[in-house]
Scaffold this motif. Structure first.
Motif, PDB file in Angstrom:
ATOM      1  N   HIS A  12      40.809  40.281  36.616  1.00  0.00           N
ATOM      2  CA  HIS A  12      40.054  39.111  37.738  1.00  0.00           C
ATOM      3  C   HIS A  12      40.882  38.587  38.450  1.00  0.00           C
ATOM      4  O   HIS A  12      41.958  38.023  37.845  1.00  0.00           O
ATOM      5  CB  HIS A  12      39.074  38.266  36.909  1.00  0.00           C
ATOM      6  N   ILE A  13      40.873  38.544  39.454  1.00  0.00           N
ATOM      7  CA  ILE A  13      41.767  37.736  40.452  1.00  0.00           C
ATOM      8  C   ILE A  13      41.473  36.212  40.412  1.00  0.00           C
ATOM      9  O   ILE A  13      40.304  35.729  40.532  1.00  0.00           O
ATOM     10  CB  ILE A  13      41.657  38.019  42.217  1.00  0.00           C
ATOM     11  N   VAL A  14      42.532  35.469  40.097  1.00  0.00           N
ATOM     12  CA  VAL A  14      42.401  34.094  39.819  1.00  0.00           C
ATOM     13  C   VAL A  14      42.662  33.520  41.178  1.00  0.00           C
ATOM     14  O   VAL A  14      41.928  32.350  41.503  1.00  0.00           O
ATOM     15  CB  VAL A  14      43.508  33.611  38.733  1.00  0.00           C
ATOM     16  N   CYS A  15      43.665  33.618  41.894  1.00  0.00           N
ATOM     17  CA  CYS A  15      44.103  32.895  43.198  1.00  0.00           C
ATOM     18  C   CYS A  15      45.363  33.671  43.525  1.00  0.00           C
ATOM     19  O   CYS A  15      45.982  34.407  42.992  1.00  0.00           O
ATOM     20  CB  CYS A  15      44.334  31.396  42.969  1.00  0.00           C
ATOM     21  N   GLU A  16      45.490  33.160  45.164  1.00  0.00           N
ATOM     22  CA  GLU A  16      46.709  33.719  45.662  1.00  0.00           C
ATOM     23  C   GLU A  16      47.862  32.492  45.631  1.00  0.00           C
ATOM     24  O   GLU A  16      47.233  31.315  45.969  1.00  0.00           O
ATOM     25  CB  GLU A  16      46.266  33.847  47.051  1.00  0.00           C
ATOM     26  N   LEU A  17      48.999  32.812  45.151  1.00  0.00           N
ATOM     27  CA  LEU A  17      49.987  31.646  45.122  1.00  0.00           C
ATOM     28  C   LEU A  17      51.106  32.263  46.351  1.00  0.00           C
ATOM     29  O   LEU A  17      50.832  33.305  47.063  1.00  0.00           O
ATOM     30  CB  LEU A  17      50.710  31.699  43.744  1.00  0.00           C
ATOM     31  N   GLU A  18      52.065  31.387  46.533  1.00  0.00           N
ATOM     32  CA  GLU A  18      52.793  31.632  47.767  1.00  0.00           C
ATOM     33  C   GLU A  18      53.398  33.250  47.717  1.00  0.00           C
ATOM     34  O   GLU A  18      53.586  33.778  48.672  1.00  0.00           O
ATOM     35  CB  GLU A  18      53.971  30.514  47.906  1.00  0.00           C
ATOM     36  N   ALA A  63      53.418  30.268  32.796  1.00  0.00           N
ATOM     37  CA  ALA A  63      53.974  29.858  31.577  1.00  0.00           C
ATOM     38  C   ALA A  63      53.545  28.496  31.094  1.00  0.00           C
ATOM     39  O   ALA A  63      52.852  28.497  29.900  1.00  0.00           O
ATOM     40  CB  ALA A  63      55.408  30.446  31.271  1.00  0.00           C
ATOM     41  N   ARG A  64      53.787  27.653  31.880  1.00  0.00           N
ATOM     42  CA  ARG A  64      53.557  26.274  31.618  1.00  0.00           C
ATOM     43  C   ARG A  64      51.783  26.099  31.430  1.00  0.00           C
ATOM     44  O   ARG A  64      51.545  25.088  30.677  1.00  0.00           O
ATOM     45  CB  ARG A  64      54.196  25.116  32.631  1.00  0.00           C
ATOM     46  N   PHE A  65      51.310  26.731  32.408  1.00  0.00           N
ATOM     47  CA  PHE A  65      49.742  26.574  32.365  1.00  0.00           C
ATOM     48  C   PHE A  65      49.159  27.092  31.012  1.00  0.00           C
ATOM     49  O   PHE A  65      48.532  26.355  30.463  1.00  0.00           O
ATOM     50  CB  PHE A  65      49.051  27.313  33.534  1.00  0.00           C
ATOM     51  N   ILE A  66      49.537  28.324  30.399  1.00  0.00           N
ATOM     52  CA  ILE A  66      49.218  29.007  29.543  1.00  0.00           C
ATOM     53  C   ILE A  66      49.951  28.078  28.285  1.00  0.00           C
ATOM     54  O   ILE A  66      48.755  27.720  27.233  1.00  0.00           O
ATOM     55  CB  ILE A  66      49.825  30.270  29.262  1.00  0.00           C
ATOM     56  N   GLN A  67      50.998  27.347  28.303  1.00  0.00           N
ATOM     57  CA  GLN A  67      51.304  26.814  27.041  1.00  0.00           C
ATOM     58  C   GLN A  67      50.735  25.517  26.930  1.00  0.00           C
ATOM     59  O   GLN A  67      50.335  24.908  25.786  1.00  0.00           O
ATOM     60  CB  GLN A  67      52.810  26.252  27.318  1.00  0.00           C
ATOM     61  N   GLN A  68      50.250  24.811  27.965  1.00  0.00           N
ATOM     62  CA  GLN A  68      49.415  23.479  28.061  1.00  0.00           C
ATOM     63  C   GLN A  68      48.020  23.620  27.645  1.00  0.00           C
ATOM     64  O   GLN A  68      47.354  22.906  27.043  1.00  0.00           O
ATOM     65  CB  GLN A  68      49.521  22.902  29.261  1.00  0.00           C
ATOM     66  N   SER A  69      47.481  24.788  28.246  1.00  0.00           N
ATOM     67  CA  SER A  69      46.135  25.002  27.847  1.00  0.00           C
ATOM     68  C   SER A  69      45.579  25.699  26.808  1.00  0.00           C
ATOM     69  O   SER A  69      44.570  25.830  26.426  1.00  0.00           O
ATOM     70  CB  SER A  69      45.402  25.590  29.306  1.00  0.00           C
ATOM     71  N   CYS A  70      46.532  26.762  26.404  1.00  0.00           N
ATOM     72  CA  CYS A  70      46.075  27.539  25.282  1.00  0.00           C
ATOM     73  C   CYS A  70      46.913  27.195  24.013  1.00  0.00           C
ATOM     74  O   CYS A  70      46.860  27.917  23.064  1.00  0.00           O
ATOM     75  CB  CYS A  70      46.346  29.127  25.686  1.00  0.00           C
ATOM     76  N   ALA A  71      48.125  26.679  24.180  1.00  0.00           N
ATOM     77  CA  ALA A  71      48.910  26.240  22.848  1.00  0.00           C
ATOM     78  C   ALA A  71      49.269  27.640  21.908  1.00  0.00           C
ATOM     79  O   ALA A  71      48.792  27.502  20.830  1.00  0.00           O
ATOM     80  CB  ALA A  71      48.431  25.127  21.917  1.00  0.00           C
ATOM     81  N   LYS A 117      31.245  33.014  33.371  1.00  0.00           N
ATOM     82  CA  LYS A 117      31.443  31.867  33.480  1.00  0.00           C
ATOM     83  C   LYS A 117      32.828  31.385  32.540  1.00  0.00           C
ATOM     84  O   LYS A 117      33.617  30.378  33.338  1.00  0.00           O
ATOM     85  CB  LYS A 117      30.393  31.087  32.322  1.00  0.00           C
ATOM     86  N   GLN A 118      33.341  32.308  31.674  1.00  0.00           N
ATOM     87  CA  GLN A 118      34.631  32.046  31.397  1.00  0.00           C
ATOM     88  C   GLN A 118      35.795  32.226  32.272  1.00  0.00           C
ATOM     89  O   GLN A 118      36.765  31.503  32.547  1.00  0.00           O
ATOM     90  CB  GLN A 118      35.015  32.997  30.221  1.00  0.00           C
ATOM     91  N   VAL A 119      35.585  32.984  33.277  1.00  0.00           N
ATOM     92  CA  VAL A 119      36.510  33.396  34.079  1.00  0.00           C
ATOM     93  C   VAL A 119      36.572  32.413  35.206  1.00  0.00           C
ATOM     94  O   VAL A 119      37.829  31.702  35.498  1.00  0.00           O
ATOM     95  CB  VAL A 119      36.158  34.690  34.912  1.00  0.00           C
ATOM     96  N   GLN A 120      35.471  31.848  35.757  1.00  0.00           N
ATOM     97  CA  GLN A 120      35.278  30.703  36.555  1.00  0.00           C
ATOM     98  C   GLN A 120      36.049  29.271  35.742  1.00  0.00           C
ATOM     99  O   GLN A 120      36.711  28.515  36.508  1.00  0.00           O
ATOM    100  CB  GLN A 120      33.909  30.182  36.808  1.00  0.00           C
ATOM    101  N   GLN A 121      35.675  29.328  34.608  1.00  0.00           N
ATOM    102  CA  GLN A 121      36.533  28.112  33.779  1.00  0.00           C
ATOM    103  C   GLN A 121      37.924  28.283  33.838  1.00  0.00           C
ATOM    104  O   GLN A 121      38.545  27.431  34.296  1.00  0.00           O
ATOM    105  CB  GLN A 121      36.010  27.965  32.536  1.00  0.00           C
ATOM    106  N   ILE A 122      38.465  29.299  33.710  1.00  0.00           N
ATOM    107  CA  ILE A 122      39.706  29.584  33.875  1.00  0.00           C
ATOM    108  C   ILE A 122      40.401  29.340  35.278  1.00  0.00           C
ATOM    109  O   ILE A 122      41.251  28.781  35.529  1.00  0.00           O
ATOM    110  CB  ILE A 122      40.429  31.157  33.391  1.00  0.00           C
ATOM    111  N   LYS A 123      39.562  29.890  36.126  1.00  0.00           N
ATOM    112  CA  LYS A 123      40.143  29.669  37.807  1.00  0.00           C
ATOM    113  C   LYS A 123      40.103  28.133  37.860  1.00  0.00           C
ATOM    114  O   LYS A 123      41.056  27.524  38.613  1.00  0.00           O
ATOM    115  CB  LYS A 123      39.111  30.464  38.564  1.00  0.00           C
ATOM    116  N   ASP A 124      39.122  27.299  37.407  1.00  0.00           N
ATOM    117  CA  ASP A 124      38.991  26.135  37.790  1.00  0.00           C
ATOM    118  C   ASP A 124      39.997  25.242  37.066  1.00  0.00           C
ATOM    119  O   ASP A 124      40.685  24.213  37.550  1.00  0.00           O
ATOM    120  CB  ASP A 124      37.541  25.524  37.391  1.00  0.00           C
TER     121      ASP A 124
END
Length: 138
Positions: A12-18, A63-71, A117-124
């Protein structure tokens, strides 16, 4: 830049980064995001060094996102490209409790697709994290 058909089918596409398109591997059994840099090059090391470091900055952000949100217990980061040659970087949070531990995540038959719903939660969650991170560094 066109996204490889296999990545389109598996993610699933989450977003576009730079520097990259951020994807979510469609397997809720593992915390698995993929960065696809905006380039035609298939090898990270062949990119100009400044572009490599900018992409590495996005790898670190994810990686920081995964570390903070998923431990996770361990982070796995890889750019293999043996099956999909388009340059892409896997950023995977591994847990001792995931069904594949300690084996690699590739080629596993047991998967569990995300719900919309899970995909949208991760995007948010990622958008909120990105907004927070942008405020920290601006």
């Amino acid at each position: 830049m066109n996204l490889d058909e296999r990545l389109k089918a598996d993610c699933h596409i989450v977003c576009e980064l730079e520097q990259s398109t951020l994807l979510l591997m469609n397997n809720a059994l593992v915390d698995w995001l993929i960065l696809v840099p905006h380039c035609e090059e298939i090898e990270l090391t062949n990119l100009p060094f400044q572009q490599q470091t900018a992409i590495l900055g996005e790898v670190n952000l994810v990686a920081r996102f995964i570390q903070q949100s998923c431990a996770p217990d361990k982070m796995n980061i890889a750019a293999l490209g043996n099956v999909v040659s388009q340059l892409h970087i896997h950023v995977i949070g591994r847990k001792h409790s995931d069904p594949y531990w300690p084996a690699p995540v590739w080629g596993q038959s047991q998967t569990e697709p995300y719900t919309e719903k899970q995909v949208q939660q991760i995007k948010d969650q990622f958008t909120a994290f990105l907004n927070s991170a942008n405020h920290q560094f601006s």
